[in-house]
Design an enzyme around this catalytic site. Sequence first.
Site, PDB file in Angstrom:
ATOM      1  N   HIS A  99       0.884  -1.164   0.000  1.00 15.26           N
ATOM      2  CA  HIS A  99       0.000   0.000   0.000  1.00 15.26           C
ATOM      3  C   HIS A  99       0.922   1.214   0.000  1.00 15.26           C
ATOM      4  O   HIS A  99       2.008   1.173   0.594  1.00 15.26           O
ATOM      5  CB  HIS A  99      -0.833   0.116   1.275  1.00 15.26           C
ATOM      6  N   ASP A 102       2.462   1.987   3.328  1.00 14.70           N
ATOM      7  CA  ASP A 102       3.428   1.036   3.906  1.00 14.70           C
ATOM      8  C   ASP A 102       4.849   1.480   3.586  1.00 14.70           C
ATOM      9  O   ASP A 102       5.756   1.258   4.367  1.00 14.70           O
ATOM     10  CB  ASP A 102       3.317  -0.374   3.295  1.00 14.70           C
TER      11      ASP A 102
HETATM   12  C1  XLS Z   1      -7.401  -6.659   4.532  1.00 15.25           C
HETATM   13  C2  XLS Z   1      -6.904  -6.883   3.194  1.00 15.25           C
HETATM   14  C3  XLS Z   1      -5.842  -5.927   2.706  1.00 15.25           C
HETATM   15  C4  XLS Z   1      -5.722  -5.986   1.216  1.00 15.25           C
HETATM   16  C5  XLS Z   1      -4.963  -4.871   0.607  1.00 15.25           C
HETATM   17  O1  XLS Z   1      -8.102  -7.467   5.103  1.00 15.25           O
HETATM   18  O2  XLS Z   1      -6.484  -8.213   3.125  1.00 15.25           O
HETATM   19  O3  XLS Z   1      -4.636  -6.163   3.346  1.00 15.25           O
HETATM   20  O4  XLS Z   1      -5.135  -7.191   0.797  1.00 15.25           O
HETATM   21  O5  XLS Z   1      -5.493  -3.646   0.927  1.00 15.25           O
END
Ligand code: XLS
Length: 439
Positions: A99, A102
Amino acid sequence: MEFFKDIPVIKYEGACSTNPLSFKHYDAEKEIGGKKMKDHLKFALSYWHTMCGDGKDMFGVGTMDKSFGGADEMEVYKNKVYAAFEIMDKLGIEYFCFHDRDIAPEGKTLGECNANLDVIVPIIKECMAKYNKKLLWGTANCFNHPRYVHGASTSCNADVFAYAAGQIKKAIDITIELGGTGYVFWGGREGYETLLNTDMALEQDNMARLMHMAVDYGRSKGFTGDFYVEPKPKEPTKHQYDFDAATVIGFLKKYGLDKDFKLNIEANHATLAGHTFQHELCVARINGAFGSIDANQGDMLLGWDTDQFPTNVYETALCMLEVIKAGGFTNGGLNFDAKARRASQTGEDIFHSYIAGMDAFALGLKIAYKIIEDGTVDKFVADRYSSYKTGIGAEIVNGTATLESLAEYALKMGDVDVKSSGRQEYLENVINSIMFRGL
Ligand code: XLS
Ligand code: CA
Ligand code: CA
């Protein structure tokens, strides 16, 4: 700078090895079904869990130090990059996913956030070239900041919609800059708690509006990869709009987004929706929407998203069976959207976690090929539906039958014999004998 000095490069040592820091089943270069294991599996590191997740939960603070020795905020994020590439290098993981928030810290304004990204992205790009790593997909975190309390594209506040659009534009730019082959929409807070305060029709129309804008923008900038929606039924909102694969496919078709979007199926989200992982993958595949996978597993005794590293070999085998039936990954891959447990707090635990997940999927791949080569299950299914190959069944399938012609046929028929068995237990036994043959 080496962050994990005690960890060697992890090598394949075979099933009899007792070295915990080795692969027992994942042999990257080994060919199976005419393709290298690493190309079948396309493993990716999830930047958020591995580089940022510090073990904090509802009842306690973090237990893991993810500052990687950085003295100030920007240095922490720079060191995360170097540490991430060391982990990928030592594990032989070729891809990663992130993301926007991150990889670089949140700033006070969108401009500040973007400026922070502009510092880090070139460092990532350099490391990608140095270590020969690729970006599987990028995404924008439009759910963490308090501004997204009512959602992002589904917020009641148009300024929030605009902010999310600005954030997503930049995340798409970065994804393109780093050569990513996918861009994910996970509807973080795109859902609701109560219909008493919610205009569901407007919220869903707006969600589609932003997705169309993203596609138009991405394509205009030369992005040829896949856009993905990642279904999840609940958490953080009570009712997420992207509930499951079938719901998302209906949404994409309703809004004319199905040509550009595929699905990113997560194992833990499947079970939260009351489905098996295999079911969600199959729904995606038969609708031409199979794209990528978030490889993890939930805990059936807990009702939330635990994001554990996958170790259940039955699940990985049935998953890889679906992947093979879908023709394998093109732009997608297996992203370990998984985290070590809060008490597994050392750097070494990161490596044990990935080794466990990679070996479980390598086993899954081998078993899936054995199931296909053995042929018993596929033949059983084909035989079970053989009445549709000839006679009246063929007429139903090829569209020549009508309600009248079937009624005429049925009136002449007498009773129907449906005593042939579904043989579920026999088939489960076939899978077990394939899996454990030779033991
Ligand atoms: C949350 C999601 C998230 C997505 C990406 O539950 O798994 O991490 O994979 O935003
Ligand atoms: Ca996920
Ligand atoms: Ca999850």
